[in-house]
Design a protein around this motif. Sequence first.
Motif, PDB file in Angstrom:
ATOM      1  N   GLY A  70       0.827  -1.210   0.000  1.00  0.00           N
ATOM      2  CA  GLY A  70       0.000   0.000   0.000  1.00  0.00           C
ATOM      3  C   GLY A  70       0.857   1.254   0.000  1.00  0.00           C
ATOM      4  O   GLY A  70       0.571   2.233  -0.691  1.00  0.00           O
ATOM      5  N   LYS A  74       0.891   4.142  -2.944  1.00  0.00           N
ATOM      6  CA  LYS A  74       0.450   5.510  -2.639  1.00  0.00           C
ATOM      7  C   LYS A  74       1.572   6.529  -2.738  1.00  0.00           C
ATOM      8  O   LYS A  74       1.396   7.632  -3.239  1.00  0.00           O
ATOM      9  CB  LYS A  74      -0.103   5.553  -1.205  1.00  0.00           C
ATOM     10  N   ARG A  75       2.711   6.184  -2.181  1.00  0.00           N
ATOM     11  CA  ARG A  75       3.798   7.161  -2.100  1.00  0.00           C
ATOM     12  C   ARG A  75       5.115   6.529  -2.541  1.00  0.00           C
ATOM     13  O   ARG A  75       5.999   6.291  -1.724  1.00  0.00           O
ATOM     14  CB  ARG A  75       3.935   7.680  -0.660  1.00  0.00           C
ATOM     15  N   GLU A 149      -3.196   8.186   4.411  1.00  0.00           N
ATOM     16  CA  GLU A 149      -3.429   7.981   2.978  1.00  0.00           C
ATOM     17  C   GLU A 149      -3.618   6.515   2.632  1.00  0.00           C
ATOM     18  O   GLU A 149      -3.992   6.185   1.511  1.00  0.00           O
ATOM     19  CB  GLU A 149      -2.226   8.502   2.168  1.00  0.00           C
ATOM     20  N   LEU A 150      -3.311   5.655   3.563  1.00  0.00           N
ATOM     21  CA  LEU A 150      -3.362   4.220   3.259  1.00  0.00           C
ATOM     22  C   LEU A 150      -4.734   3.639   3.536  1.00  0.00           C
ATOM     23  O   LEU A 150      -5.331   3.895   4.577  1.00  0.00           O
ATOM     24  CB  LEU A 150      -2.358   3.464   4.134  1.00  0.00           C
ATOM     25  N   GLU A 151      -5.207   2.881   2.580  1.00  0.00           N
ATOM     26  CA  GLU A 151      -6.434   2.136   2.851  1.00  0.00           C
ATOM     27  C   GLU A 151      -6.054   0.672   2.866  1.00  0.00           C
ATOM     28  O   GLU A 151      -5.854   0.067   1.819  1.00  0.00           O
ATOM     29  CB  GLU A 151      -7.473   2.406   1.768  1.00  0.00           C
TER      30      GLU A 151
END
Length: 184
Positions: A70, A74-75, A149-151
Amino acid sequence: MSKEAARVLAELRQDHRNMAVLLNLLQREVDHVAHEDETADFELMQDIMRYMTVYPDTTHHPKEDLIYAGMRAKRPDLAQGLEAVEGDHEDIAESSKRLLADIQAVVAGAYVTRDRVISDAREYVDRLRNHMDWEEGDLFARAEAMMDELEIDTSHLDADDPLFGSEGDSSFANLSQSIGLAAQ
Ligand SMILES: [Fe+2]
Ligand SMILES: [Fe+2]
């Protein structure tokens, strides 16, 4: 940080504390083996490694893999080095299986050299300690910084810890007792 992410991270940190206790116990027994001390407890070593293969390798590391995947998605700018973790987990799982097999053979009375048990055990202990230090000192802090920001949903990996969990597995009763004694 989301509540769920905070819970997962807290659990992973607790798992590390538990694994550190077991690695210390394992190290103590390996030192007995190295000193040709007859009190070396191979059954205890076997229980430790059996636990390592049924909980950390199958629940703890896969949860981390999800988190790190994740983070990378995301990043990518903050995900340096994360691509190496999955391989690290595979190496750790292989080392733990190898060491468990060595110890099981000794317990079963098969011929396994003491040097082999010692070197496989030391390799395993060093590998896992270094890996956990990396996570504690770097990866978990990065995960914490980007948790909003992580799901992530790791619920399908939720399994009761058979040793440290609320309903311990009776096959780990002796190990649980040894941990209690070592803590006194
Ligand atoms: Fe890990
Ligand atoms: Fe970990």
